[in-house]
Design a protein around this motif. Structure first.
Motif, short mmCIF file in Angstrom:
data_model
loop_
_atom_site.label_atom_id
_atom_site.label_comp_id
_atom_site.label_asym_id
_atom_site.label_seq_id
_atom_site.Cartn_x
_atom_site.Cartn_y
_atom_site.Cartn_z
N LEU A 176 -14.06 -63.15 -7.64
CA LEU A 176 -13.09 -63.92 -6.86
C LEU A 176 -12.70 -63.21 -5.57
O LEU A 176 -12.55 -63.83 -4.52
N LEU A 177 -12.53 -61.90 -5.67
CA LEU A 177 -12.14 -61.14 -4.48
C LEU A 177 -13.21 -61.22 -3.40
O LEU A 177 -12.90 -61.37 -2.21
N ILE A 178 -14.46 -61.14 -3.81
CA ILE A 178 -15.55 -61.23 -2.84
C ILE A 178 -15.69 -62.67 -2.33
O ILE A 178 -15.89 -62.90 -1.13
N ALA A 179 -15.56 -63.63 -3.23
CA ALA A 179 -15.78 -65.04 -2.86
C ALA A 179 -14.68 -65.59 -1.96
O ALA A 179 -14.96 -66.42 -1.08
N THR A 180 -13.45 -65.13 -2.15
CA THR A 180 -12.33 -65.73 -1.41
C THR A 180 -11.91 -64.94 -0.18
O THR A 180 -11.02 -65.39 0.55
N ASN A 181 -12.51 -63.79 0.04
CA ASN A 181 -12.09 -62.98 1.18
C ASN A 181 -13.27 -62.64 2.07
O ASN A 181 -14.15 -61.85 1.68
N LYS A 182 -13.28 -63.23 3.24
CA LYS A 182 -14.39 -63.02 4.17
C LYS A 182 -14.44 -61.57 4.66
O LYS A 182 -15.52 -61.01 4.86
N VAL A 236 -17.02 -50.28 -6.89
CA VAL A 236 -17.17 -49.20 -5.90
C VAL A 236 -17.26 -49.80 -4.50
O VAL A 236 -16.60 -49.34 -3.56
N LEU A 237 -18.04 -50.86 -4.37
CA LEU A 237 -18.19 -51.54 -3.07
C LEU A 237 -16.88 -52.19 -2.63
O LEU A 237 -16.48 -52.09 -1.46
N ILE A 238 -16.20 -52.85 -3.57
CA ILE A 238 -14.95 -53.55 -3.22
C ILE A 238 -13.87 -52.57 -2.80
O ILE A 238 -13.20 -52.76 -1.77
N ILE A 239 -13.69 -51.52 -3.58
CA ILE A 239 -12.65 -50.53 -3.27
C ILE A 239 -12.95 -49.85 -1.94
O ILE A 239 -12.06 -49.62 -1.12
N GLY A 247 -6.85 -67.50 0.41
CA GLY A 247 -7.77 -66.68 -0.37
C GLY A 247 -7.07 -65.93 -1.49
O GLY A 247 -7.51 -65.93 -2.64
N ILE A 248 -5.95 -65.29 -1.14
CA ILE A 248 -5.18 -64.56 -2.15
C ILE A 248 -4.63 -65.53 -3.19
O ILE A 248 -4.62 -65.24 -4.40
N LEU A 249 -4.18 -66.69 -2.72
CA LEU A 249 -3.63 -67.70 -3.63
C LEU A 249 -4.67 -68.17 -4.64
O LEU A 249 -4.39 -68.24 -5.85
#
Length: 313
Positions: free
Chosen positions: A267-273, A32-35, A217-219
């Motif tokens: 991973l999405l949270i960790a790699t994307n500031k 919910v937070l990510i979206i 980050g995406i990579l």
């Protein structure tokens, strides 16, 4: 499995069902937070890669919900005996969403190739992207519809599997492998090329630009997810020859499937500031509002005291 009782009398399956339910449920608030974060920030919302990643998020959270229901079915086996058609639809839906992640990952990897080598705009859909997405969606939709109609996916103990007694089930199982491994190979090759592209850019420019950090980050996220998916598929389709098939083994494989959703979110949270900052902003706002709500009564009291003091004077 005795299916007439309300609560599963098999303690092993009951515990497995509880584990499935808890493991699946804890990921819901994270998504919910990510979206929300991806929809809130304009730069992320307009980026094609992040649109695909958000599509992957929707697939993952939907899979998690199906796994949550799987746990419920194991805890309450009456569902399997009374509404088996619904149970099979849930299994078919979970499997179809899993297949959809391969399609999305393949389109994401080719999109990154287009951005890295062919100067494709990261915020503009190219015709080939749209065509690929439409073909993938049509294929996934057909797999889901046919699976729901033929009821070709069943829950056996703690594990989902194709019901080979159903017509065309074996064909769909083979098609699954035909889809998964080529798309994974495409993704791997794409990311190797992207790594080379990033290396070249780093040599030309000693500083790391924000766009380059986004690409990295995406990579990182996509490479780890692709590796995880490849390992899961390999273990899943070779489990019978590699392991002794017990409820524990089957549950472990299914938990690895469930944890894919957790891995993607982490991973999405960790790699994307940008995503991290957006999520932190939500918590900061809620903390600020709570702080303000605490101060409001105090300010009201203090102002009342000032009025009273003035009147006394």
């Amino acid at each position: 499995m005795p299916q007439d009782s309300v609560i599963n009398p098999d303690r092993e399956l009951l515990v497995i069902g509880i584990i499935y339910t808890v493991l699946s449920a804890i990921v819901f608030p994270v998504y919910v937070l990510i979206i929300h974060a991806l929809h809130s920030r304009h730069d992320l919302r307009e980026n094609i890669s992040y649109k695909l990643i958000n599509l992957l998020n929707y697939c993952d959270v939907s899979q998690a919900f199906c796994h949550f229901l799987t746990g419920i079915f194991l805890i309450f086996p009456v569902f399997i005996s009374k509404v088996d058609f619904f149970v099979r639809i849930v299994g078919c839906t979970a499997n179809t969403l899993w297949l959809a992640t391969f399609v999305i990952m393949a389109i994401l990897s080719t999109t990154r190739i287009g951005i890295a080598f062919f100067k494709t705009k990261p915020t503009k859909w190219s015709p080939w992207m749209i065509i690929s997405l439409v073909i993938g969606c049509v294929y996934i939709f057909l797999v889901w519809v046919i699976g729901c109609i033929t009821q070709n996916f069943m829950l056996t103990g703690p594990n989902w599997s194709y019901d080979m007694t159903v017509k065309f089930a074996e064909l769909f199982a083979d098609l699954e492998l035909a889809l998964c491994f080529p798309t994974l190979m495409l993704s791997f090759c794409s990311y190797i090329l992207i790594i080379y592209s990033i290396y070249k850019k780093r040599r030309v420019s000693q500083t790391l630009s924000s766009s380059l950090r986004t690409e990295i980050g995406i990579l990182v996220q996509a490479t780890i997810l692709t590796t995880y998916m490849a390992l899961l598929i390999t273990f899943w389709h070779n489990a019978e020859s590699w392991f002794k098939m017990t409820n524990f083994t089957l549950a472990a494989l299914n938990c690895v499937w469930i944890l894919f959703s957790h891995l993607n979110s982490v991973l999405l949270i960790a790699t994307n500031k940008g995503v991290r900052n957006q999520i932190l902003k939500i918590f900061c706002k809620s903390e600020r509002s709570r702080h303000t709500s605490r101060l409001a009564p105090l300010s009201h009291v203090s102002s009342a005291m000032m009025v009273e003091t003035r009147s006394n004077v």
